[in-house]
Design a protein around this motif. Structure first.
Motif, PDB file in Angstrom:
ATOM      1  N   LEU A 260       0.831  -1.199   0.000  1.00  0.00           N
ATOM      2  CA  LEU A 260       0.000   0.000   0.000  1.00  0.00           C
ATOM      3  C   LEU A 260       0.866   1.249   0.000  1.00  0.00           C
ATOM      4  O   LEU A 260       0.576   2.214  -0.710  1.00  0.00           O
ATOM      5  N   GLY A 261       1.950   1.243   0.793  1.00  0.00           N
ATOM      6  CA  GLY A 261       2.845   2.393   0.793  1.00  0.00           C
ATOM      7  C   GLY A 261       3.378   2.696  -0.593  1.00  0.00           C
ATOM      8  O   GLY A 261       3.414   3.859  -1.026  1.00  0.00           O
ATOM      9  N   TYR A 262       3.777   1.656  -1.315  1.00  0.00           N
ATOM     10  CA  TYR A 262       4.253   1.852  -2.691  1.00  0.00           C
ATOM     11  C   TYR A 262       3.140   2.374  -3.587  1.00  0.00           C
ATOM     12  O   TYR A 262       3.352   3.300  -4.395  1.00  0.00           O
ATOM     13  N   GLN A 263       1.944   1.808  -3.465  1.00  0.00           N
ATOM     14  CA  GLN A 263       0.851   2.192  -4.351  1.00  0.00           C
ATOM     15  C   GLN A 263       0.409   3.633  -4.114  1.00  0.00           C
ATOM     16  O   GLN A 263      -0.144   4.267  -5.008  1.00  0.00           O
ATOM     17  N   ARG A 269       9.743   7.731  -5.099  1.00  0.00           N
ATOM     18  CA  ARG A 269       9.917   7.983  -3.668  1.00  0.00           C
ATOM     19  C   ARG A 269      10.297   6.739  -2.885  1.00  0.00           C
ATOM     20  O   ARG A 269      10.832   6.848  -1.776  1.00  0.00           O
ATOM     21  N   THR A 270       9.984   5.554  -3.413  1.00  0.00           N
ATOM     22  CA  THR A 270      10.136   4.350  -2.609  1.00  0.00           C
ATOM     23  C   THR A 270      11.288   3.442  -3.020  1.00  0.00           C
ATOM     24  O   THR A 270      11.725   2.611  -2.225  1.00  0.00           O
ATOM     25  N   THR A 271      11.787   3.568  -4.236  1.00  0.00           N
ATOM     26  CA  THR A 271      12.830   2.658  -4.697  1.00  0.00           C
ATOM     27  C   THR A 271      14.066   2.742  -3.814  1.00  0.00           C
ATOM     28  O   THR A 271      14.602   3.835  -3.563  1.00  0.00           O
ATOM     29  N   GLY A 272      14.500   1.605  -3.313  1.00  0.00           N
ATOM     30  CA  GLY A 272      15.685   1.547  -2.465  1.00  0.00           C
ATOM     31  C   GLY A 272      15.472   2.016  -1.045  1.00  0.00           C
ATOM     32  O   GLY A 272      16.425   2.057  -0.262  1.00  0.00           O
TER      33      GLY A 272
END
Length: 486
Positions: A260-263, A269-272
């Motif tokens: 959900l955080g990724y979606q 913002r989330t890669t790595g």
């Protein structure tokens, strides 16, 4: 008394003949090795105890948070047979509604918090849903819910509200919010699992479409698939903001929370970055002391994991730098991890509602000789290494002096309007804050209940009526960070 044969999952019992003293030494060693705060546990001689549960109760921290609450109020055990039965049950008998207790003492006031779609509670008869948010239950099978005090009447009320098996027929009289009419309905129970994504809406505003998503659980049964479909719907609508309603979400699968955080935030913002890392006690190094495997952090998962989506199936995302989260004291565990995880990568999280439950901790249920033990073994921290929100996330305008203060507004839960309706108090406050950065001057009066009243089972005293079918063990497990992977 060693068990023989296999458990309900087909696993052979590992029991060996031993003694009570050996069990107590195991509890002592297990606590020293895996408990998050072993230095805060007084080292008491097992020889001085004559029961394993009495000894286990002593094996926890007595420290308190800044607000004076117990640091560890999640210490629990239950028969392993009960734990396995619960873990392997995808559904239970019910009608598909959740209750709020406005008043638990006579004159009682019990109302519907929400209904799940496609259940007996939400079924329409002659164009009228059986129950709606805010419907007040007046009688159950002819017994006055408001004033009953007789032992047999209380049993009838609890039996009707929380049927034990599918196929039971029970009759209710109810009064809907804003109406003087009393209706009579008959519901037949069914085997139901809570629907994770209860509602998805696209709200048209003068400044663009706003998504609304009511997510009530991170369960393994269908959350992964339903959540992906909901985000796809909102993405196709081109929403510019999201109101994520977690007011009744007690937690569940941490991996799906990471999805959900990724979606919400998207790949840039989330890669790595870390969604949540597990912090164990200081003596364990880089190894998970329970599993023995490397203590690798959980990422923001960008694809299906195999719960109910194919492993590796790409997930859509909204690519948002801000999210509005609707919260109450029932917003707990994995739900709080979403808030903390997004804050850790500089996504602005605006909290509308009430202080969250304050549970950055988790545990692995562990069996020994037929008893399953739960003791706090890790603390979840975000990409910045932060996880100290034992007193909850607190809206900025709250007069509560403790907890982690975040942008947002304190607003009472409003049972007079359906969830997803732009006039419902929490959603309306989120839209107002989005427009001009201000909070409502006041919140609606009427059908409101304290969140603690909505999640406690009260059948220990026969004069009380249950507000939920959950036992303390059910409630305990729902509010745990579930580390299960497919």
């Amino acid at each position: 008394m060693p068990r023989s044969g296999v458990d309900i999952e087909g696993n052979a019992f590992p029991d060996e003949q031993g003694s009570l003293l050996e069990e107590l030494f195991w509890l002592r060693s297990w606590t020293n090795e895996t408990y998050l705060w072993p230095d805060e546990v007084p080292d008491q001689d097992p020889n001085e105890f004559n029961g394993r549960l009495v000894y286990f109760e002593e094996l926890r921290s007595r420290e308190v948070t800044e607000s004076g609450e117990d640091q560890d109020d999640f210490h629990f055990s239950e028969p392993t047979e009960d734990f396995l039965a619960r873990r392997n049950s995808a559904g239970s008998a019910g009608f598909g509604f959740s209750l709020a207790a406005i008043s638990r003492s006579v004159p009682r006031d019990f109302r519907i918090r929400f209904t799940d779609p496609d259940t007996p509670a939400s079924e329409e008869v002659n164009g009228q849903p059986n129950l709606v948010r805010g419907s007040r239950i007046l009688t159950v099978d002819g017994v006055d819910l408001i004033n009953a005090s007789d032992r047999d009447d209380i049993e009838t009320l609890n039996d009707g509200l929380f049927p034990e098996r599918a196929g039971e027929s029970h009759t209710f009289t109810v009064q809907d919010p804003g109406s003087d009419e009393v209706r009579t309905i008959t519901l037949v129970s069914d085997d139901l699992a809570q629907k994770p994504v209860n509602r998805v809406r696209v709200l048209d505003t003068e400044t663009g479409p706003v998504g609304y998503l009511l997510l009530n659980t991170f369960s393994p049964f269908s959350t992964e698939e339903e959540l992906a479909e909901a985000i796809r719907t909102l993405s196709d609508a081109g929403v510019s903001d999201l109101v994520l309603d977690l007011r009744y979400n007690g937690g569940g699968l941490l991996a799906v929370a990471g999805q959900l955080g990724y979606q919400i935030a998207g790949p840039a913002r989330t890669t790595g970055r870390t969604f949540e890392a597990l912090r164990f006690n200081s003596g364990i190094g880089g190894t998970n002391p329970v599993t023995g495997r490397p203590n690798d952090p959980l990422p923001f998962f960008e694809s299906g994991l195999g719960f109910t989506l194919p492993n590796g199936a790409p997930l859509r995302n909204l690519n948002l730098s801000r999210v509005f989260v609707l919260t109450t004291g029932n917003t707990c565990s994995a739900s709080e991890a979403v808030i903390n995880g997004l804050r850790g990568i500089d996504v602005e999280v605006v909290v509308i509602g009430d202080i969250t439950c304050g549970k950055p901790f988790g545990f692995y249920p562990t069996d020994n000789c037929g008893e399953t033990y739960y003791t706090i073994q890790f603390q979840g921290v975000n990409d910045r290494g932060f996880g100290d929100y034992q007193d909850g996330f607190v809206p900025q305008d709250s007069d509560f002096e403790f907890g982690v203060r975040v942008p947002g507004c304190t607003v009472d839960d409003d049972l007079s309007q359906e969830l997803g309706n732009a006039n419902e108090a929490l959603l309306a406050a989120a839209l107002q804050f989005r427009d001009d950065g201000t909070c409502p001057v006041s919140t609606p009066l009427g059908a409101q209940g304290t969140q603690s009243d909505q999640v406690r089972r009260l059948t220990n005293q026969m004069s009380d009526v249950a507000t939920t079918a959950l036992s303390p063990a059910d409630d305990f497990l729902i509010n745990n960070r579930d580390m299960t992977m497919p």
